[in-house]
Design an enzyme around this catalytic site. Structure first.
Site, PDB file in Angstrom:
ATOM      1  N   ASN A 169     -17.669  58.862  31.582  1.00  0.00           N
ATOM      2  CA  ASN A 169     -18.670  57.854  31.215  1.00  0.00           C
ATOM      3  C   ASN A 169     -19.176  57.985  29.772  1.00  0.00           C
ATOM      4  OD1 ASN A 169     -20.190  57.575  34.534  1.00  0.00           O
ATOM      5  ND2 ASN A 169     -18.614  56.318  33.577  1.00  0.00           N
ATOM      6  N   ASP A 189     -20.778  52.171  42.351  1.00  0.00           N
ATOM      7  CA  ASP A 189     -20.135  51.360  41.317  1.00  0.00           C
ATOM      8  C   ASP A 189     -20.664  49.920  41.334  1.00  0.00           C
ATOM      9  OD1 ASP A 189     -18.452  50.841  39.221  1.00  0.00           O
ATOM     10  OD2 ASP A 189     -16.638  50.669  40.443  1.00  0.00           O
TER      11      ASP A 189
END
Ligand code: FPP
Length: 242
Positions: A67, A19
């Site tokens: 996503n 991340d």
């Protein structure tokens, strides 16, 4: 550096939630896509380092089922990076004897990506080094649902019989890669304390290591720090302290 001969507890399977690519870029006044480019470069560094240290399985959270909600341009960019990586960088895997695997929902992935994945899986299937499992169009809940469906569709049993026969082992044996052991250690960069739907089923007893570093800045020294933290933990798997 940790290596195979240190004799300390080395996790067999490490999962990484990579991340912070976007924030890494934003902090430098660059486009988010630049963060993903640097993120991919770092993934190579860390894959190589993990392989040298004797990790047997490494799962990288590349693209989640959530996503797709990002801007179309960013999604396209990430997909093109993955595609380029699989087509142009297979030598990297070959040189390191690394076997490429995939986990995630193949429904929803474009035909060209699927064909590159298939090719990479085939080209590296006999390598005896580390397994790199690319979690692409991956969601933990989605993976459990797909495993349950596979189980239920297996036999000629009635729905009632199949439901009665469904147990934890039935799910485990029907995950995407049932031969891959459960992760021992999950590393998350960029400081959030969340699972984000990563390896929900398999990570029941995993140890977590969270660092504030954004993924492009996560170094081999940080990997060693995570491995050292893991080696120092006492894993009880729900049992009492000795
Ligand atoms: C998180 O950063 C990262 C992603 C969404 C995935 C992108 C991953 C790569 C490009 C590496 C690919 C690696 C391989 C081996 C194919 P973010 O955009 O969520 O960061 P933010 O939370 O700061 O916005």
């Amino acid at each position: 550096m940790f290596n195979k001969t240190d004799g300390v507890a080395l996790p067999r399977h490490v999962g990484i939630i990579m991340d912070g690519n976007g924030r890494w870029a934003q902090h430098r006044g660059r486009a988010r896509t630049n963060g993903h480019t640097e993120g991919l470069k770092n993934a190579r560094r860390i894959v190589e380092a993990a392989s040298r240290r004797g990790i047997r399985y490494l799962t990288l959270f590349v693209f989640s089922t959530e996503n797709w909600k990002r801007a179309a341009q960013e999604v396209e960019f990430i997909m093109s990076l993955v595609k380029q990586h699989l087509t142009r960088e297979l030598d990297f895997y070959r040189e390191n004897h690394i076997r490429v695997r995939h986990t995630g929902d193949t429904d929803g992935l474009a035909a060209d990506i699927l064909s590159e994945i298939k090719q990479a899986l085939g080209d590296t299937q006999d390598f005896d080094g580390m397994h790199v499992i690319l979690a692409l169009n991956y969601g933990g809940r989605n993976a459990i649902v797909r495993a349950a469906r596979r189980f239920l569709l297996q036999g000629g049993a009635t729905a009632r019989e199949a439901a009665a026969a469904l147990d934890e082992d039935g799910i485990t044996q029907n995950m995407d890669n049932p031969d891959v052991p459960e992760p021992d250690l999950i590393i998350r960069t960029a400081g959030e304390f969340r699972t984000s739907n990563f390896l929900l089923w398999e990570a029941a007893y995993a140890e977590y290591f969270i660092t504030d570093k954004f993924w492009p800045d996560f170094s081999t020294e940080d990997l060693d720090a995570a491995l050292a933290a893991y080696a120092a933990r006492e894993r009880r798997f729900g049992a009492m302290t000795r």
